[in-house]
Design a protein around this motif. Structure first.
Motif, PDB file in Angstrom:
ATOM      1  N   CYS A 187      89.724 -54.723 -24.108  1.00 53.93           N
ATOM      2  CA  CYS A 187      88.792 -55.443 -24.982  1.00 53.93           C
ATOM      3  C   CYS A 187      87.743 -54.514 -25.568  1.00 53.93           C
ATOM      4  O   CYS A 187      87.275 -53.586 -24.906  1.00 53.93           O
ATOM      5  CB  CYS A 187      88.094 -56.562 -24.205  1.00 53.93           C
ATOM      6  SG  CYS A 187      89.194 -57.898 -23.678  1.00 53.93           S
ATOM      7  N   LEU A 188      87.374 -54.797 -26.795  1.00 55.47           N
ATOM      8  CA  LEU A 188      86.225 -54.134 -27.403  1.00 55.47           C
ATOM      9  C   LEU A 188      85.401 -55.166 -28.156  1.00 55.47           C
ATOM     10  O   LEU A 188      85.894 -56.231 -28.528  1.00 55.47           O
ATOM     11  CB  LEU A 188      86.659 -52.993 -28.320  1.00 55.47           C
ATOM     12  CG  LEU A 188      87.553 -53.318 -29.513  1.00 55.47           C
ATOM     13  CD1 LEU A 188      86.776 -53.115 -30.808  1.00 55.47           C
ATOM     14  CD2 LEU A 188      88.779 -52.411 -29.514  1.00 55.47           C
ATOM     15  N   ARG A 220      92.157 -45.567 -27.828  1.00 53.48           N
ATOM     16  CA  ARG A 220      91.572 -44.910 -26.655  1.00 53.48           C
ATOM     17  C   ARG A 220      92.613 -44.711 -25.558  1.00 53.48           C
ATOM     18  O   ARG A 220      93.493 -45.510 -25.375  1.00 53.48           O
ATOM     19  CB  ARG A 220      90.417 -45.766 -26.124  1.00 53.48           C
ATOM     20  CG  ARG A 220      89.188 -45.744 -27.026  1.00 53.48           C
ATOM     21  CD  ARG A 220      88.171 -46.768 -26.568  1.00 53.48           C
ATOM     22  NE  ARG A 220      88.686 -48.123 -26.688  1.00 53.48           N
ATOM     23  CZ  ARG A 220      88.698 -49.003 -25.698  1.00 53.48           C
ATOM     24  NH1 ARG A 220      88.249 -48.666 -24.520  1.00 53.48           N
ATOM     25  NH2 ARG A 220      89.152 -50.225 -25.881  1.00 53.48           N
ATOM     26  N   THR A 271      95.260 -54.608 -27.840  1.00 48.09           N
ATOM     27  CA  THR A 271      93.808 -54.616 -27.725  1.00 48.09           C
ATOM     28  C   THR A 271      93.246 -55.881 -28.360  1.00 48.09           C
ATOM     29  O   THR A 271      93.788 -56.377 -29.356  1.00 48.09           O
ATOM     30  CB  THR A 271      93.210 -53.379 -28.444  1.00 48.09           C
ATOM     31  OG1 THR A 271      93.731 -52.190 -27.851  1.00 48.09           O
ATOM     32  CG2 THR A 271      91.690 -53.357 -28.363  1.00 48.09           C
ATOM     33  N   HIS A 310      89.851 -57.341 -30.121  1.00 48.20           N
ATOM     34  CA  HIS A 310      88.593 -56.932 -30.765  1.00 48.20           C
ATOM     35  C   HIS A 310      87.775 -58.189 -31.057  1.00 48.20           C
ATOM     36  O   HIS A 310      88.175 -59.030 -31.860  1.00 48.20           O
ATOM     37  CB  HIS A 310      88.904 -56.167 -32.054  1.00 48.20           C
ATOM     38  CG  HIS A 310      87.684 -55.597 -32.731  1.00 48.20           C
ATOM     39  ND1 HIS A 310      87.775 -54.691 -33.755  1.00 48.20           N
ATOM     40  CD2 HIS A 310      86.346 -55.804 -32.538  1.00 48.20           C
ATOM     41  CE1 HIS A 310      86.551 -54.363 -34.169  1.00 48.20           C
ATOM     42  NE2 HIS A 310      85.680 -55.041 -33.446  1.00 48.20           N
ATOM     43  N   ASN A 315      80.155 -51.561 -29.954  1.00 42.02           N
ATOM     44  CA  ASN A 315      79.519 -50.842 -31.064  1.00 42.02           C
ATOM     45  C   ASN A 315      78.597 -51.736 -31.863  1.00 42.02           C
ATOM     46  O   ASN A 315      78.790 -52.953 -31.973  1.00 42.02           O
ATOM     47  CB  ASN A 315      80.563 -50.211 -31.992  1.00 42.02           C
ATOM     48  CG  ASN A 315      81.268 -51.214 -32.882  1.00 42.02           C
ATOM     49  OD1 ASN A 315      82.170 -51.919 -32.427  1.00 42.02           O
ATOM     50  ND2 ASN A 315      80.888 -51.274 -34.146  1.00 42.02           N
ATOM     51  N   SER A 350      84.100 -55.548 -21.944  1.00 46.42           N
ATOM     52  CA  SER A 350      84.587 -54.646 -22.990  1.00 46.42           C
ATOM     53  C   SER A 350      84.301 -53.200 -22.591  1.00 46.42           C
ATOM     54  O   SER A 350      83.199 -52.890 -22.140  1.00 46.42           O
ATOM     55  CB  SER A 350      83.902 -54.952 -24.328  1.00 46.42           C
ATOM     56  OG  SER A 350      84.206 -56.254 -24.776  1.00 46.42           O
ATOM     57  N   SER A 351      85.263 -52.346 -22.793  1.00 48.94           N
ATOM     58  CA  SER A 351      85.070 -50.928 -22.480  1.00 48.94           C
ATOM     59  C   SER A 351      84.522 -50.162 -23.675  1.00 48.94           C
ATOM     60  O   SER A 351      84.087 -49.017 -23.532  1.00 48.94           O
ATOM     61  CB  SER A 351      86.388 -50.291 -22.031  1.00 48.94           C
ATOM     62  OG  SER A 351      87.374 -50.435 -23.028  1.00 48.94           O
ATOM     63  N   TYR A 352      84.562 -50.780 -24.853  1.00 49.90           N
ATOM     64  CA  TYR A 352      84.005 -50.149 -26.053  1.00 49.90           C
ATOM     65  C   TYR A 352      83.135 -51.179 -26.755  1.00 49.90           C
ATOM     66  O   TYR A 352      83.580 -52.292 -27.050  1.00 49.90           O
ATOM     67  CB  TYR A 352      85.124 -49.674 -26.985  1.00 49.90           C
ATOM     68  CG  TYR A 352      84.631 -48.941 -28.218  1.00 49.90           C
ATOM     69  CD1 TYR A 352      84.533 -47.551 -28.237  1.00 49.90           C
ATOM     70  CD2 TYR A 352      84.276 -49.644 -29.367  1.00 49.90           C
ATOM     71  CE1 TYR A 352      84.088 -46.878 -29.368  1.00 49.90           C
ATOM     72  CE2 TYR A 352      83.826 -48.974 -30.499  1.00 49.90           C
ATOM     73  CZ  TYR A 352      83.731 -47.596 -30.494  1.00 49.90           C
ATOM     74  OH  TYR A 352      83.284 -46.921 -31.611  1.00 49.90           O
ATOM     75  N   THR A 396      82.205 -55.833 -31.056  1.00 49.58           N
ATOM     76  CA  THR A 396      81.262 -55.444 -32.103  1.00 49.58           C
ATOM     77  C   THR A 396      80.140 -56.465 -32.138  1.00 49.58           C
ATOM     78  O   THR A 396      80.380 -57.640 -32.397  1.00 49.58           O
ATOM     79  CB  THR A 396      81.946 -55.373 -33.478  1.00 49.58           C
ATOM     80  OG1 THR A 396      82.977 -54.380 -33.440  1.00 49.58           O
ATOM     81  CG2 THR A 396      80.949 -55.025 -34.565  1.00 49.58           C
ATOM     82  N   ALA A 406      88.329 -46.499 -31.141  1.00 49.20           N
ATOM     83  CA  ALA A 406      88.343 -47.719 -30.341  1.00 49.20           C
ATOM     84  C   ALA A 406      89.752 -48.221 -30.044  1.00 49.20           C
ATOM     85  O   ALA A 406      90.071 -48.534 -28.892  1.00 49.20           O
ATOM     86  CB  ALA A 406      87.542 -48.818 -31.055  1.00 49.20           C
ATOM     87  N   TYR A 448      87.434 -47.066 -36.375  1.00 48.07           N
ATOM     88  CA  TYR A 448      87.864 -47.980 -35.312  1.00 48.07           C
ATOM     89  C   TYR A 448      89.212 -47.555 -34.738  1.00 48.07           C
ATOM     90  O   TYR A 448      89.409 -47.561 -33.517  1.00 48.07           O
ATOM     91  CB  TYR A 448      87.963 -49.419 -35.843  1.00 48.07           C
ATOM     92  CG  TYR A 448      86.667 -50.177 -35.864  1.00 48.07           C
ATOM     93  CD1 TYR A 448      85.905 -50.329 -34.704  1.00 48.07           C
ATOM     94  CD2 TYR A 448      86.194 -50.768 -37.028  1.00 48.07           C
ATOM     95  CE1 TYR A 448      84.707 -51.040 -34.723  1.00 48.07           C
ATOM     96  CE2 TYR A 448      84.999 -51.469 -37.061  1.00 48.07           C
ATOM     97  CZ  TYR A 448      84.267 -51.606 -35.901  1.00 48.07           C
ATOM     98  OH  TYR A 448      83.083 -52.300 -35.914  1.00 48.07           O
TER      99      TYR A 448
END
Length: 568
Positions: free
Chosen positions: A218-219, A568, A176, A178, A274, A270-272, A221, A565, A561
């Motif tokens: 990908c996520l 997942r 992943t 971040h 925050n 990004s699928s997540y 913040t 995240a 996280y």
């Protein structure tokens, strides 16, 4: 770098944590403020919890800047160079990134963070100061947040595209990615473009981009609660910089039709996503309609941000708090005198530092308010001084001491003017108001300030405070907050239990009304409690630890996280 020491990092599937700045150590100036310090706390907590992160950032050889304060409050900026050889080891792999129709070579240095159980998290610091590059290109990774938009885009190409390529060249198995803020969003574009190439890097005959697979990896913040704070670049600059590397129509589809918006690019790939506090996530949802924005409220690394007198106190009364900071919920059971004496020791350390740096004497018997933030208009460092007459009236009956620190961005002239105006007003208040502005705010000074002050002040303009982790550091050190109800404090404030609110959530965000609320709270509640009711004051100190510090820590944040995240 010894290959045997590096090899274990390659045997595990990792989360790549990208951040333009990371606060690794006070003597490594690869950070400018809260974003970088949070990134460092994130990686330190991952090491404690044995979460397989690998950090990716720029080496920033010249640092951010070393601040010098003139007698009138004017800020002077000097380079703050550091020698990577004292702290890091160079890695052999080199990759290149496309810039203006030429290849720019990038190498990484390795810094390792060791957790409480000896688990290590690697951090890669990307460097273009190589013999293969031109003089100009060698300087791309020199200055944190320096230069113009062209320089910034070059840095973000190195961070995003270069970071992905360095990880691949070194043999990391990345599960992943971040993105800590939008600076590294080009990493997602690099991953996406890879889906349209064969294993040798050549384009497929029929170009097809697998957007969904990249989004799954990908996520993002987000830390910026206003659109003006997002990195944006004209497509003319992007085209001249990246040329045939990019598919411009694809870029416009994902990052905005008018300009390359790095936040928009990160959101779309990004699928997540925050925000970093509940109020910040709410603001982000209104700023980015159509996107699901989760909430993972920030935290601070307990072992890093507890001053030695407080850490020793917790070791005695709350064993294992460093690894399980939720145990600090029991801090309200600590006897009064030990927690008071621990704070007095931390306060004395601050007073001694002020004496060393300025030859100015603070009185340990008088309350000290601490204010230390990046200096910019929306943080309203001027709010305490909105009415000098009112402040003078308060201190004439209840003497007060103030310690300030913080850097203004070199290009932020209004912020520099604010610093001069604050100096002028403070010098006019009178003898019952002792104050000092300490230069070159860094992690070491921050720890001394957040633990040595008696009250921590924060006055941002709502809703522009994303989180505000300095207040969390104060709470960990049994220092109550007096703050605007924004960012984390909207969650952490229990009136007269953990500290005090300035204004109310429903109150219009008008400077004069907030200033009146601040003055009223100081004059009628905070200062009388400090002077006249030590037992009552200590109850608030304990409340700051047992109701705030137990929760607003980065181990809780990283467990969130990991569960929500990363897995997942």
């Amino acid at each position: 770098m010894n290959r045997i020491r590096f090899k274990p990092f390659l045997h595990r599937r990792s989360i790549a944590y990208f951040s333009m700045e990371i606060g690794l150590h006070s003597e490594i100036p690869t950070y400018s403020g809260g974003l970088g310090v949070l990134a460092g706390d994130t990686l330190r907590s991952a090491a404690d919890l044995e979460i397989p992160l690998v950090g990716v950032t720029l080496i920033s050889r010249q640092g951010y800047f070393r601040q010098q304060i003139e007698p009138d409050g004017g800020q002077l900026e000097n380079a703050d160079p550091w020698d990577p050889r004292k702290w890091c080891s160079p890695l052999r792999a080199k990759i290149c990134v496309p810039l203006e129709s030429r290849d720019v070579w990038v190498q990484a240095w390795l810094y390792t963070i060791q957790g409480c159980n000896s688990y290590q998290v690697p951090v890669l610091l990307l460097d273009t100061d190589l013999e293969e590059n031109s003089i100009d290109d060698r300087g791309i990774t020199n200055s944190l947040y320096g230069g113009d938009n062209t320089y910034r885009l070059k840095q973000e190409v190195v961070l995003g595209i270069g970071g992905v390529r360095v990880l691949r060249a070194l043999g990391f198995n990345i599960l992943t990615y971040h993105m800590n803020e939008g600076h590294s969003a080009l990493l997602a574009m690099e991953l996406l473009l890879q889906t349209a190439r064969d294993e040798n890097g050549h384009p497929h005959e029929q170009t097809s981009y697998d957007v969904s697979s990249i989004r799954d990896r990908c996520l993002f913040t987000t830390h910026t609660p206003v659109e003006a704070g997002q990195d944006k670049f004209d497509y003319e600059l992007v085209s001249s910089m990246l040329g045939e590397y990019i598919d411009l129509s694809l870029m416009k589809e994902l990052a905005g039709q008018d300009r390359l918006n790095m936040t928009r690019l990160a959101l779309n790939l990004s699928s997540y996503v925050n925000g970093v506090a509940k109020t910040h996530a709410e603001t982000s949802r209104s700023l980015f309609p159509g996107y699901r924005v989760h909430t993972v409220t920030n935290g601070i690394h307990p072992s890093t941000w507890a001053a030695p007198p407080l850490a020793q106190l917790y070791d005695r009364y709350v064993p294992n708090w460093r690894y399980e900071p939720e145990l600090l919920v029991r801090a309200d059971q600590i006897p009064d005198e030990p927690i008071w004496q621990a704070h007095q020791q931390a306060k004395q350390l601050l007073i001694e530092q002020i004496r060393r740096e300025t030859d100015y004497e603070f009185d340990p018997e008088q309350p000290i308010i601490g204010f230390a933030r990046r200096i910019t208009a929306y943080k309203r460092p001027y709010l305490l001084f909105s009415s000098p007459e009112r402040l003078q009236q308060i201190v004439s009956k209840q003497p007060l001491q103030l310690v300030m620190a913080g850097k203004a961005h070199p290009n932020d002239e209004p912020a520099k003017l604010l610093m001069r105006e604050i100096h002028s007003i403070c010098n006019s208040i009178g003898e019952n108001f002792r104050w000092i502005y300490l230069p070159n705010y860094n992690m070491e000074l921050a720890l001394t300030l957040v633990s040595g002050a008696d009250v921590w002040l924060n006055t941002p303009k709502r809703p522009m405070e994303a989180s505000g982790t300095s207040g969390m550091k104060a709470a960990l050190n049994a220092v109550p907050n007096l703050s605007i109800l924004d960012g984390w404090w909207a969650e952490g404030c229990i009136e007269q239990i953990t500290g005090w609110a300035i204004g109310t959530p429903a109150m219009p965000d008008v400077d004069q009304q907030d200033a009146d609320s601040l003055y009223d709270k100081l004059e009628r509640v905070v200062l009388p409690l400090y002077r006249n009711d030590r037992a009552g004051w200590i109850r608030v100190m304990k409340g700051a630890v047992s109701k705030n510090a137990y929760y607003f820590n980065s181990l809780r944040m990283m467990r969130r996280y990991a569960a929500e995240a990363y897995l997942r």
